[in-house]
Motif scaffolding. Structure first.
Motif, PDB file in Angstrom:
ATOM      1  N   LYS A   1       0.832  -1.208   0.000  1.00 16.41           N
ATOM      2  CA  LYS A   1       0.000   0.000   0.000  1.00 16.41           C
ATOM      3  C   LYS A   1       0.868   1.260   0.000  1.00 16.41           C
ATOM      4  O   LYS A   1       0.528   2.243  -0.666  1.00 16.41           O
TER       5      LYS A   1
ATOM      6  N   CYS B   1       1.924   1.863  -3.454  1.00 17.38           N
ATOM      7  CA  CYS B   1       0.802   2.419  -4.218  1.00 17.38           C
ATOM      8  C   CYS B   1       0.671   3.922  -3.973  1.00 17.38           C
ATOM      9  O   CYS B   1       0.467   4.693  -4.917  1.00 17.38           O
TER      10      CYS B   1
ATOM     11  N   SER C   1       1.174   6.851  -6.644  1.00 16.09           N
ATOM     12  CA  SER C   1       0.119   7.838  -6.883  1.00 16.09           C
ATOM     13  C   SER C   1       0.694   9.253  -6.897  1.00 16.09           C
ATOM     14  O   SER C   1       0.408  10.037  -7.814  1.00 16.09           O
TER      15      SER C   1
ATOM     16  N   ILE D   1      -4.889   2.762  -9.273  1.00 18.86           N
ATOM     17  CA  ILE D   1      -4.187   2.626  -7.993  1.00 18.86           C
ATOM     18  C   ILE D   1      -5.190   2.447  -6.858  1.00 18.86           C
ATOM     19  O   ILE D   1      -4.972   1.626  -5.951  1.00 18.86           O
TER      20      ILE D   1
END
Length: 140
Positions: free
Chosen positions: A45, A48, A52, A70
């Motif tokens: 995460k 991610c 982003s 995403i």
């Protein structure tokens, strides 16, 4: 194939780094216990979120489409994170599917064989493939 002298090469290679790291975590969590796996999902995460932020700056013209992918990726990771199945020896420690090991034919001992689960990370791999197309990393 991306030309190294292309003005977009650096950002495309960096985008590929994000998707490769997340994909690498998919090969890792399938072998980990529940408690260790929770840390791996947190790292996924975090990748991610970093991806982003990177995409908002480097892929401004596609940032909305990339962000949607995403977000879907994070939701899938959170769905997987909540599961804790009882598994058999030699099976995925996550979903209990039989693991598959492939010979990469690379002479390096660490990279020679790759073990994957053909089941539980499939949606993540599909989303990573879409992200590779959205960022151009698919052409590396």
């Amino acid at each position: 194939m991306i030309r190294l002298d292309s003005p977009n090469a650096k950002k495309i290679f960096r985008a590929a780094g994000y998707t490769d790291r997340i994909n690498g975590f998919c090969r890792k969590y399938i072998l980990e216990s529940y408690s260790v796996r929770k840390d791996t999902f947190q790292k996924m995460k975090s990748e991610c979120l970093a991806f982003s932020e990177f995409s908002k700056i480097q892929f401004e013209e596609r940032k909305d489409a990339i962000q949607i992918l995403i977000n879907e990726l994070i939701i899938e990771i959170e769905n997987l994170e909540a599961m804790n199945e009882i598994t058999q020896e030699g099976h995925c420690k996550f979903c209990n599917s039989p693991l598959k090991t492939y010979d990469t034919l690379v002479s390096d001992k660490i990279l020679r064989f790759i073990t994957v689960c053909p089941n539980c990370p499939e949606k993540i791999r599909h989303l990573l493939n879409k992200l590779d197309w959205a960022t151009g990393a698919v052409f590396i």
